[in-house]
Design a protein around this motif. Structure first.
Motif, mmCIF file in Angstrom:
data_model
loop_
_atom_site.group_PDB
_atom_site.id
_atom_site.type_symbol
_atom_site.label_atom_id
_atom_site.label_comp_id
_atom_site.label_asym_id
_atom_site.label_seq_id
_atom_site.Cartn_x
_atom_site.Cartn_y
_atom_site.Cartn_z
ATOM 1 N N GLU A 125 1.425 6.243 -19.841
ATOM 2 C CA GLU A 125 0.012 6.123 -20.519
ATOM 3 C C GLU A 125 -1.285 6.680 -19.440
ATOM 4 O OE1 GLU A 125 -0.244 2.172 -21.824
ATOM 5 O OE2 GLU A 125 0.779 2.693 -23.760
ATOM 6 N N ASN A 126 -1.732 7.322 -19.908
ATOM 7 C CA ASN A 126 -3.006 7.982 -19.103
ATOM 8 C C ASN A 126 -2.743 8.823 -18.121
ATOM 9 O OD1 ASN A 126 -4.915 6.419 -20.818
ATOM 10 N ND2 ASN A 126 -4.669 4.801 -19.716
ATOM 11 N N HIS A 127 -1.418 9.322 -18.116
ATOM 12 C CA HIS A 127 -1.121 10.255 -17.099
ATOM 13 C C HIS A 127 -1.704 11.664 -17.372
ATOM 14 C CE1 HIS A 127 1.432 12.810 -14.469
ATOM 15 N NE2 HIS A 127 2.164 11.822 -13.993
ATOM 16 N N PRO A 128 -2.485 12.392 -16.295
ATOM 17 C CA PRO A 128 -3.400 13.370 -16.460
ATOM 18 C C PRO A 128 -2.330 14.812 -16.873
ATOM 19 C CG PRO A 128 -3.213 12.792 -14.433
ATOM 20 C CD PRO A 128 -2.635 11.613 -14.959
ATOM 21 N N VAL A 175 -3.410 3.977 -8.448
ATOM 22 C CA VAL A 175 -2.827 2.846 -7.276
ATOM 23 C C VAL A 175 -2.295 3.713 -6.346
ATOM 24 C CG1 VAL A 175 -1.873 0.704 -6.998
ATOM 25 C CG2 VAL A 175 -2.929 1.238 -9.157
ATOM 26 N N TRP A 176 -1.224 4.307 -6.488
ATOM 27 C CA TRP A 176 -0.393 4.976 -5.439
ATOM 28 C C TRP A 176 -0.331 6.444 -5.967
ATOM 29 C CZ3 TRP A 176 1.794 0.382 -7.611
ATOM 30 C CH2 TRP A 176 1.645 -0.811 -7.045
ATOM 31 N N LYS A 177 -0.820 7.307 -5.382
ATOM 32 C CA LYS A 177 -0.808 8.843 -5.442
ATOM 33 C C LYS A 177 0.451 9.170 -5.586
ATOM 34 C CE LYS A 177 -5.537 9.215 -5.389
ATOM 35 N NZ LYS A 177 -6.060 8.641 -6.497
ATOM 36 N N ASN A 211 0.806 -1.237 -0.150
ATOM 37 C CA ASN A 211 -0.226 -0.044 -0.101
ATOM 38 C C ASN A 211 0.719 1.350 -0.143
ATOM 39 O OD1 ASN A 211 1.005 -0.290 2.536
ATOM 40 N ND2 ASN A 211 -0.896 -0.543 3.562
ATOM 41 N N TYR A 212 2.153 1.077 -0.157
ATOM 42 C CA TYR A 212 3.203 2.416 0.087
ATOM 43 C C TYR A 212 4.043 2.434 -1.101
ATOM 44 C CZ TYR A 212 6.361 5.808 1.828
ATOM 45 O OH TYR A 212 7.327 7.104 1.895
ATOM 46 N N LEU A 213 4.000 3.094 -2.166
ATOM 47 C CA LEU A 213 5.095 3.251 -3.084
ATOM 48 C C LEU A 213 6.288 4.257 -2.351
ATOM 49 C CD1 LEU A 213 6.177 3.026 -5.858
ATOM 50 C CD2 LEU A 213 5.010 5.269 -6.464
ATOM 51 N N ARG A 214 7.228 3.590 -1.975
ATOM 52 C CA ARG A 214 8.586 4.294 -1.276
ATOM 53 C C ARG A 214 9.137 5.056 -2.411
ATOM 54 N NH1 ARG A 214 13.494 2.200 -0.315
ATOM 55 N NH2 ARG A 214 12.965 0.003 -0.623
ATOM 56 N N SER A 215 9.443 4.762 -3.418
ATOM 57 C CA SER A 215 10.133 5.506 -4.615
ATOM 58 C C SER A 215 9.875 4.974 -5.763
ATOM 59 C CB SER A 215 11.745 5.712 -4.215
ATOM 60 O OG SER A 215 12.141 4.540 -4.695
ATOM 61 N N GLN A 233 6.966 11.468 -9.563
ATOM 62 C CA GLN A 233 8.044 10.824 -9.725
ATOM 63 C C GLN A 233 8.109 10.284 -11.080
ATOM 64 O OE1 GLN A 233 9.034 7.894 -6.387
ATOM 65 N NE2 GLN A 233 7.328 8.930 -5.392
ATOM 66 N N GLU A 234 6.836 9.932 -11.768
ATOM 67 C CA GLU A 234 6.622 9.484 -13.134
ATOM 68 C C GLU A 234 6.981 10.595 -14.221
ATOM 69 O OE1 GLU A 234 4.068 5.132 -12.862
ATOM 70 O OE2 GLU A 234 3.081 7.024 -13.101
ATOM 71 N N ARG A 235 6.671 11.775 -13.601
ATOM 72 C CA ARG A 235 6.727 13.045 -14.470
ATOM 73 C C ARG A 235 8.310 13.210 -14.619
ATOM 74 N NH1 ARG A 235 3.188 17.748 -12.261
ATOM 75 N NH2 ARG A 235 4.172 18.759 -13.962
ATOM 76 N N GLU A 236 8.951 13.104 -13.377
ATOM 77 C CA GLU A 236 10.382 13.259 -13.538
ATOM 78 C C GLU A 236 10.958 12.311 -14.684
ATOM 79 O OE1 GLU A 236 14.285 13.423 -10.710
ATOM 80 O OE2 GLU A 236 12.441 13.101 -9.949
ATOM 81 N N SER A 237 10.599 11.100 -14.360
ATOM 82 C CA SER A 237 11.128 9.981 -15.470
ATOM 83 C C SER A 237 10.851 10.279 -16.824
ATOM 84 C CB SER A 237 10.773 8.525 -14.982
ATOM 85 O OG SER A 237 11.004 8.157 -13.713
#
Length: 158
Positions: free
Chosen positions: A123-126, A103-105, A49-53, A110-114
């Motif tokens: 995909e489907n990133h707002p 799933v993990w807010k 339930n936790y995305l650490r990084s 982090q995905e925007r930085e990647s």
């Protein structure tokens, strides 16, 4: 050697590849990009339930790009939470991976930085747009085959 999570995934018919354990004994799994979103939901329901990084890296010049998720299973009264590392490899020519914000807010920034540094499209990133580099930036600076421009312009410097 397969870890506890890998055995559970096999038991439930979920396709993955075990990459063994890291130096801290954390199980590392490889998931295909097309399977990532559904497995992410399953992992959340299973207790991660936790995305650490989340981070990303260029595996080799001209090779694959990897998006890496470090997940933790936080439970009340547990001193040593269970952790897992998920690696999703995408081809350099069309690096597309499912976005897991729902799933993990914490994956949003982090995905925007990647995306900004390596060009992995989630995909489907707002709000998938540059976050560290200017909007006019061309290329992906953390790719091993990136050629830095031979000029640097300081705008509005006084």
């Amino acid at each position: 050697m397969q870890g506890r999570l890998s055995i559970w995934l096999v038991k439930h018919g979920l396709v993955h590849r075990s990459l063994g354990f890291d130096y801290q004994g954390i199980e590392t799994l490889q998931i295909k990009p097309e399977d990532w979103h559904s497995i992410a939901v399953i992992l959340y329901v299973y207790g991660y339930n936790y995305l650490r990084s989340q981070c990303a890296y260029d595996v080799a010049p001209g090779g694959l790009l990897a998006s890496v998720y470090h997940l933790t299973r936080i439970e009340y009264g547990v001193d040593q939470p269970e952790e897992v590392c998920i690696k999703v490899f995408a081809p350099r020519s069309n690096p597309r991976i499912s976005f897991v914000f729902w799933v993990w807010k914490s994956s949003d920034f982090q995905e925007r930085e990647s995306y900004d540094m390596l060009g992995i499209s989630y995909e489907n990133h707002p709000r998938l747009k540059h976050i560290l580099m200017p909007e006019s930036w061309i290329g992906w600076p953390l790719r091993k085959d990136y050629i830095a421009p031979n000029f640097y312009e300081i705008q509005d410097a006084h």
